[in-house]
Design an enzyme around this catalytic site. Structure first.
Site, PDB file in Angstrom:
ATOM      1  CG  HIS A  45      19.676  89.452  74.987  1.00  0.00           C
ATOM      2  ND1 HIS A  45      20.248  90.501  75.821  1.00  0.00           N
ATOM      3  CD2 HIS A  45      19.083  88.825  75.792  1.00  0.00           C
ATOM      4  CE1 HIS A  45      19.512  90.242  77.196  1.00  0.00           C
ATOM      5  NE2 HIS A  45      19.115  88.955  76.942  1.00  0.00           N
ATOM      6  CD  GLU A  60      25.269  69.407  90.555  1.00  0.00           C
ATOM      7  OE1 GLU A  60      25.421  69.966  89.158  1.00  0.00           O
ATOM      8  OE2 GLU A  60      24.376  70.456  91.669  1.00  0.00           O
ATOM      9  CG  ASP A  86      28.752  71.807  88.078  1.00  0.00           C
ATOM     10  OD1 ASP A  86      29.246  72.749  87.466  1.00  0.00           O
ATOM     11  OD2 ASP A  86      27.219  72.176  88.121  1.00  0.00           O
ATOM     12  CB  CYS A 116      19.178  65.901  84.504  1.00  0.00           C
ATOM     13  SG  CYS A 116      20.755  66.963  86.127  1.00  0.00           S
TER      14      CYS A 116
HETATM   15  C1  PEP Z   1      24.896  69.725  86.149  1.00  0.00           C
HETATM   16  O1  PEP Z   1      25.365  70.629  86.667  1.00  0.00           O
HETATM   17  O2  PEP Z   1      24.924  69.215  85.345  1.00  0.00           O
HETATM   18  C2  PEP Z   1      23.063  71.038  85.751  1.00  0.00           C
HETATM   19  C3  PEP Z   1      23.023  69.875  85.320  1.00  0.00           C
HETATM   20  O3  PEP Z   1      23.044  71.752  86.482  1.00  0.00           O
HETATM   21  P1  PEP Z   1      24.256  73.247  86.157  1.00  0.00           P
HETATM   22  O4  PEP Z   1      24.916  73.240  84.295  1.00  0.00           O
HETATM   23  O5  PEP Z   1      22.666  74.130  85.765  1.00  0.00           O
HETATM   24  O6  PEP Z   1      24.698  73.644  86.706  1.00  0.00           O
HETATM   25 MG    MG Z   2      25.132  71.786  88.205  1.00  0.00          MG
END
Ligand code: PEP
Ligand code: MG
Length: 544
Positions: free
Chosen positions: A192, A435, A459, A506
């Site tokens: 937090h 991923e 990931d 992403c």
């Molecule tokens: C990722 O794995 O790159 C991703 C965007 O998902 P998260 O970080 O939520 O696992």
């Molecule tokens: Mg992920």
């Protein structure tokens, strides 16, 4: 980097130069009052009630202050504290201790220790984290009973707050006009304290280690660089001039970035890339809109499921998805379906404890295993699709068969809505996350099945390099530009484009401007980054 530079983790971007101000352990929630009997249980009960009233008033004031300094999400912690103060189990535990004849101080200390420990023992990380909030409440109640020191107001004008750790109350109580930086020995980036520091925009470095408290004394000059997680105590004249120059450059570059608002994300030779934002909650929408992002490339819908006792129902989800789509207007919004398991455990789903949860029943595996849970989310998503431009994305795919099962389920949900005359858009785009190395390697087989791919490099890196993303001691092994990951990205884009499938990135790597050129060369169609990174990436694309 000189030898005295301390390394931690950057919890909030920015550079600060200021004067050390230590928040001492005795001001913290762990100081214990003496074990004393009072002899007058009802007088102690009256004292305790008065302390609770005062604490509630303080929490109310803190809620209002944080609301205006840092927004609703940051302020919410104090309404949770207010609720804990009235919690039935906590009130009962306090009553029991008073009935045993202890002073109000000792009753508060013991009763709330037990409650905190029972939270800490819970598997669900959200509930387990509530233990720290109970201890925070305990510190407040003890102060209101006259035990311990009051929070000091004697901050220097350019304070760098130094602490072993800070509670959310301590962080939110900081005078933002005076506090220029925060450095803690302990803590994690998802605490937090880190969340509050980020929303208050205070450069912060956390998890520096206990050396911090040995190296830094009150009054010392300290340089904090939240971008790289570095702290420089007592800089020499040369180091100080260098840090001042770095700060001036940083402020100027931040100012320059605002000039990029409203401009296209396009290279000098005309290659366009769509630049979107990653969000976890509708409360982030203001910063997405302010960032001038061209859409939402990743909405982590699991946030809706995490901080609660049961799954959100279809209507509740519909309200959130509708708001997202309406506020983004004509811009595309990609909502990722529930991605829990691994580091995001949800107690009420009753999952078995796993030896290797990152390789376990997480994300799409869990959803396919729980059709009612999954269908509820899909139904809410398709119903929301009439309010904007929706993409639905599925996480942690490893096989063609999973995608076929997902598509069949989507068809069932749509048929069900149609049979009930519930409207939904025919233009919803369906995508999957790439991923896992498996998904990247068979991306030629997956591409014809979907409209888009989104590469989750967090990931993908974890699974390709066999590095647990939760384990900070493996940082030394983490090569974020590892050739294996980059080759999988190139392969995925090539296979996707051969079938006319769009590809975005992403994961955190999307914001790594050291790779922007590589992404452009590979032909990536979209980058989705934190709202605060949007303009920096646009600047890199436009100016090289
Ligand atoms: C990722 O794995 O790159 C991703 C965007 O998902 P998260 O970080 O939520 O696992
Ligand atoms: Mg992920």
């Amino acid at each position: 980097m000189t030898e005295k530079v301390l390394k931690g983790r950057g919890a909030c971007h920015g550079i600060a130069i200021g004067t050390a101000y230590t928040v001492r352990e005795t001001d913290s929630v762990s100081a214990a009052p003496p074990q004393r009997m009072s002899g007058d249980a009802s007088a102690e009960a009256v004292r305790l009630e008065a302390a609770k009233e005062r604490a509630a008033g303080e929490l109310d004031a803190l809620y209002q202050k944080t609301l205006s300094d840092a927004g609703e999400e940051a302020a919410e912690i104090f309404s949770i504290h207010g609720m804990l103060l009235e919690d039935e189990d906590i009130c009962l535990a306090l009553k029991d201790q008073l009935a045993s004849g202890y002073t109000a101080e000792y009753a508060v200390f013991v009763a709330l220790e037990d409650v905190a420990q029972s939270f800490f023992a819970m598997d669900d990380p959200y509930l387990s984290a509530r233990g720290a909030d109970v201890l925070d409440i305990r510190g407040r109640l003890l102060r209101c009973l006259g035990f311990g020191t009051q929070e000091s107001a004697e901050l220097p004008r350019d304070a760098i707050v130094i602490a072993r750790d800070l509670s959310p109350s301590q962080t939110a109580s900081l005078d933002t006009k005076r506090v220029k930086g925060i450095v803690t020995a302990a803590g994690s980036v998802s605490s937090h304290t880190a969340i509050l520091a980020r929303s208050m925009g205070i450069p912060a470095v956390i998890g520096v280690g206990d050396e911090l408290l040995r190296c830094v004394r009150d009054g010392d000059t300290v340089v904090v660089d939240g971008r790289v997680g570095e702290v420089l105590p007592s800089p020499s004249q040369d180091e100080l001039s260098e840090a001042r120059k770095r700060l001036a450059d940083y402020l100027e570059s931040e100012e320059q970035l605002t000039l990029l608002k409203g401009l296209e994300t396009v290279t000098p030779d005309g290659q366009k890339i769509e630049l979107c934002a990653n969000v976890g909650s509708v409360r982030d929408l203001d910063s997405v809109i302010a960032s001038d992002a061209e859409g939402i490339g990743l909405f982590r819908s699991e946030q809706l499921y995490l901080e609660r006792m049961s799954a959100p129902n279809e209507e509740e989800q519909l309200r959130v998805y509708r708001e997202l789509l309406l506020r983004m207007g004509q811009k595309r919004v990609i909502i990722r379906t529930l991605d829990v398991g691994a580091d995001k455990q949800v107690g009420y789903l009753g999952c078995e404890k796993e030896e290797n949860p990152a390789l376990g029943l997480r994300a799409i595996r869990l959803c396919l295993d729980r059709p009612v849970l999954f269908r509820t989310q899909l139904s809410a998503l398709f119903r929301a699709s009439v309010y904007g431009r929706l993409g639905i994305m599925f996480p942690m795919i490893t096989s063609v068969c999973e995608v076929e099962r997902i598509l069949a389920l989507c068809d069932e949900v749509k048929s069900d809505l149609a049979a009930r005359d519930v409207p939904f858009s025919a233009d919803v785009e369906i995508g999957i996350m790439i991923e896992t190395p498996a998904a990247a390697v068979i991306s030629d087989r997956l591409a014809p099945l979907v409209d888009f791919f989104s590469i989750g490099t967090n990931d993908l890196t974890q699974y390709t390099l066999a590095i647990d993303r939760q384990n900070p001691s493996l940082d030394g092994y983490l090569d974020t530009h590892h050739e294996a990951v980059l080759r999988l990205i190139e392969l995925t884009v090539k296979n996707a484009h051969a079938h006319g499938t769009r590809v975005g990135i992403c994961g955190e790597l999307a914001a790594d401007t050291g790779l922007t050129e590589f992404f452009l060369r590979a032909g990536v169609d979209e980058l989705s980054v934190a709202p605060s990174e949007v303009l920096r990436v646009r600047g890199k694309v436009r100016n090289g």
